[in-house]
Design a protein around this motif. Sequence first.
Motif, PDB file in Angstrom:
ATOM      1  N   GLU A 165      48.667 -12.238 -18.479  1.00  0.00           N
ATOM      2  CA  GLU A 165      47.719 -12.933 -17.590  1.00  0.00           C
ATOM      3  C   GLU A 165      47.091 -14.195 -18.192  1.00  0.00           C
ATOM      4  O   GLU A 165      46.976 -15.202 -17.529  1.00  0.00           O
ATOM      5  N   LEU A 174      48.775 -16.372 -15.296  1.00  0.00           N
ATOM      6  CA  LEU A 174      48.269 -17.006 -14.081  1.00  0.00           C
ATOM      7  C   LEU A 174      47.812 -18.432 -14.390  1.00  0.00           C
ATOM      8  O   LEU A 174      47.261 -18.687 -15.463  1.00  0.00           O
ATOM      9  N   ARG A 232      52.445  -8.733 -16.961  1.00  0.00           N
ATOM     10  CA  ARG A 232      51.931 -10.037 -17.397  1.00  0.00           C
ATOM     11  C   ARG A 232      50.810  -9.852 -18.404  1.00  0.00           C
ATOM     12  O   ARG A 232      50.027  -8.902 -18.282  1.00  0.00           O
ATOM     13  N   ILE A 243      47.272  -8.350  -2.834  1.00  0.00           N
ATOM     14  CA  ILE A 243      46.782  -8.900  -4.102  1.00  0.00           C
ATOM     15  C   ILE A 243      46.039 -10.194  -3.800  1.00  0.00           C
ATOM     16  O   ILE A 243      44.996 -10.500  -4.352  1.00  0.00           O
ATOM     17  N   TYR A 244      46.620 -10.985  -2.889  1.00  0.00           N
ATOM     18  CA  TYR A 244      45.990 -12.212  -2.389  1.00  0.00           C
ATOM     19  C   TYR A 244      46.442 -12.366  -0.936  1.00  0.00           C
ATOM     20  O   TYR A 244      47.413 -11.727  -0.516  1.00  0.00           O
ATOM     21  N   GLN A 262      56.757  -1.826  -8.229  1.00  0.00           N
ATOM     22  CA  GLN A 262      55.400  -2.234  -8.630  1.00  0.00           C
ATOM     23  C   GLN A 262      54.316  -1.445  -7.905  1.00  0.00           C
ATOM     24  O   GLN A 262      54.474  -1.083  -6.742  1.00  0.00           O
ATOM     25  N   TYR A 264      40.315 -11.319 -10.209  1.00  0.00           N
ATOM     26  CA  TYR A 264      41.079 -12.167  -9.271  1.00  0.00           C
ATOM     27  C   TYR A 264      41.813 -11.366  -8.208  1.00  0.00           C
ATOM     28  O   TYR A 264      42.273 -11.906  -7.220  1.00  0.00           O
ATOM     29  N   CYS A 265      41.947 -10.074  -8.405  1.00  0.00           N
ATOM     30  CA  CYS A 265      42.910  -9.315  -7.600  1.00  0.00           C
ATOM     31  C   CYS A 265      42.284  -8.620  -6.394  1.00  0.00           C
ATOM     32  O   CYS A 265      41.292  -7.894  -6.522  1.00  0.00           O
ATOM     33  N   PRO A 322      50.559 -19.394  -9.601  1.00  0.00           N
ATOM     34  CA  PRO A 322      49.198 -19.892  -9.432  1.00  0.00           C
ATOM     35  C   PRO A 322      48.256 -18.784  -8.965  1.00  0.00           C
ATOM     36  O   PRO A 322      48.666 -17.910  -8.196  1.00  0.00           O
ATOM     37  N   PHE A 323      47.035 -18.837  -9.441  1.00  0.00           N
ATOM     38  CA  PHE A 323      45.992 -17.951  -8.917  1.00  0.00           C
ATOM     39  C   PHE A 323      45.724 -18.343  -7.461  1.00  0.00           C
ATOM     40  O   PHE A 323      45.700 -19.528  -7.120  1.00  0.00           O
ATOM     41  N   ILE A 324      45.547 -17.348  -6.600  1.00  0.00           N
ATOM     42  CA  ILE A 324      45.183 -17.604  -5.197  1.00  0.00           C
ATOM     43  C   ILE A 324      43.914 -16.806  -4.900  1.00  0.00           C
ATOM     44  O   ILE A 324      43.875 -15.593  -5.160  1.00  0.00           O
ATOM     45  N   SER A 371      41.165 -14.537  -3.403  1.00  0.00           N
ATOM     46  CA  SER A 371      41.289 -13.379  -2.533  1.00  0.00           C
ATOM     47  C   SER A 371      39.896 -12.968  -2.078  1.00  0.00           C
ATOM     48  O   SER A 371      38.993 -12.812  -2.907  1.00  0.00           O
TER      49      SER A 371
HETATM   50  N1  5AD Z   1      46.527 -14.675  -7.208  1.00  0.00           N
HETATM   51  C1  5AD Z   1      47.727 -14.753  -7.807  1.00  0.00           C
HETATM   52  N2  5AD Z   1      48.268 -13.743  -8.503  1.00  0.00           N
HETATM   53  C2  5AD Z   1      47.573 -12.601  -8.617  1.00  0.00           C
HETATM   54  N3  5AD Z   1      47.826 -11.449  -9.246  1.00  0.00           N
HETATM   55  C3  5AD Z   1      46.805 -10.596  -9.042  1.00  0.00           C
HETATM   56  N4  5AD Z   1      45.891 -11.181  -8.279  1.00  0.00           N
HETATM   57  C4  5AD Z   1      46.314 -12.447  -7.998  1.00  0.00           C
HETATM   58  C5  5AD Z   1      45.806 -13.536  -7.267  1.00  0.00           C
HETATM   59  N5  5AD Z   1      44.618 -13.464  -6.656  1.00  0.00           N
HETATM   60  C6  5AD Z   1      49.012 -11.223 -10.063  1.00  0.00           C
HETATM   61  C7  5AD Z   1      48.649 -10.785 -11.477  1.00  0.00           C
HETATM   62  C8  5AD Z   1      49.363  -9.468 -11.640  1.00  0.00           C
HETATM   63  C9  5AD Z   1      50.419  -9.517 -10.599  1.00  0.00           C
HETATM   64  C10 5AD Z   1      50.928  -8.192 -10.158  1.00  0.00           C
HETATM   65  O1  5AD Z   1      49.775 -10.189  -9.534  1.00  0.00           O
HETATM   66  O2  5AD Z   1      49.126 -11.755 -12.403  1.00  0.00           O
HETATM   67  O3  5AD Z   1      49.913  -9.289 -12.924  1.00  0.00           O
END
Ligand code: 5AD
Length: 435
Positions: A247, A285, A245, A392-393, A192, A153-154, A315-317, A319
Amino acid sequence: MCLTIPAKVISMKEGPIDAPVREIVVEDSRGERSIRAISLPELKVGDWVLYTLDLAVRQVSQEEAQEIIDLLEPRKFVDLSSLSPSFSSVLAKSFSHDLDRSDIIQLLSTEDEIEMEALFSEANTLRQANLRDFFCIHGIIEFSSNCVRSCYYCGLRKPSKDVTRYRMMPEEVVEAAVDAVDGRGYKLIVLQSGDDFDYSDDDLVEIVTEIKSRCKVFIFISVGERSAECYGRMKAAGASGVLLRFETSNPSIYEALHPGQSLEDRLELLPVLKGMGYYIASGFLIGLPEQTVEDIADDILLMKALGIKMVTVGPFIPSEGTPLSAHPAGSALMTLKVTAIARLLMPKAKIPVTTALETIESEEGRRLGLSSGANSLMFNLTPEKYRADYKIYPNKYHGKEELWEKYGLFSEELSYKMLEQKMFEAFEPEDPGEL
Ligand code: 5AD
C-alpha cells in the motif's frame, strides 16, 4: 487467456487447400513474418488472424481486427533526439534496468508532454521486446465483502455501516471459479476477499483444493494478512500466487491509514510467502494523503527489492463514509508514469491495468495503461448478485469485458501452457539485489 495484436495475411504458400498446416506470411505493425496456419481452411490473402508462437490460431474480421488494434497498438513514435540531455540520459540508463532514486524522481516529476511520451514509449517498447504482443486477461472473484480491518481509504472497512456485506459459501466460490475456467477460458484467477476470518484456514484450503481438482487454473490468493501456516497450506493445496499490496512504503503514512496494523508486519510476510514459492503480486496506492513523489519513488524501489512478479498499482479513489471521502483521487497520469517506470525496472513483470485506473479513465485508461508498459487486464468474475456490494470504492469500471473475452486467444490448453512457461520463466534465478 491471452490477447495479441492481429496481423494481415499478405501471401500464402501454394499447396493443397485442405492441408492441415499451411505456411503463410502475415504483416503487422512490426513488419512481415512467416508463420503457420492450422485448421483454418477458409483463410485467404487479405484476411486477418490472431497469432502467437508463429502459429495463426484464429481468424478475425477486419472490424474485429481494427477494434483490437485500437486497444493494443502502441503510441506514436517519439523522436528521442528532441529530449533534454538529462532526461535522455536517464532513459538511456533504464536499458540496464537500474535506475536510482533520483532518476526515478526525475521521471515521475516531468510534466513535459514529449518527455512523458518518451517514457511511455520506452516502456511500451520494452514490454514488446520482452513479452511480445501478448496480453493476458485474468479474472478476479471477490468472494467476501466482510473485513476486520479499518483502513482509512477502503469502503469495506469494518466501521462502514452503509455497505451490504456478503460472504460466498465455499461451494459458490468453487462454482464461480470452475465456470470462469471451463465456461469462459480463464487461466489465472485471483480469489479476493476482505480480511475475513469467518473463513477458517480449512475453508480456504478446501476452496483451493476443490478448484484445483476440478479444473486447470493458476490460483492467486488475495485474502490479506493470514498466518504463514495458512498460506503454506494453501500453497500445498495448489495455489500459485499471493496478491497482497504493501500500500505505501512510508511507515508513517501506513500507520496513519491502517489502525492496528504495521508496515513492518506486511513487509515481513511478503518475503516469507515468496520463500514458500508463491508468485508475488504487490504494489501500492497513488494519491494517499501526505504521499510525495519521493515516497512514490521509494514505493517503486520497494517493489523491485521485494522481487515481485506482478505489479499492482492504482490510484486512490475516495469512497463515501470513509475518513478519506473528501480527499482527491490519485492522478491517472502519475499511475501511467509509475506503470512505465515499473516496466523499465522490471522488464518481465506482469503489469495489469488496474480497475481503479479504468474507473477514473474508462476504456481510455485501459488503452493508455497497455501502451505505457502494462501487459494484462483483470476482469471481474464476481457473480452478478454480489458484484455491486464489493464496494472498495464507488462506480467500479467494467467495460467491454464480454467483447475482450471473445477475442481471448486460446481458450484451450495452449494458453495454459504459455502461461505456465511465463510463470516458470518468472521463477528463474533471482536478481542478486532481491530480499
Ligand atoms: N481506492 C483505490 N484502491 C483501493 N483499495 C482499497 N480501497 C481503495 C480505494 N478507495 C485497494 C487497496 C487494496 C486493494 C484490494 O484495493 O490497495 O489492497
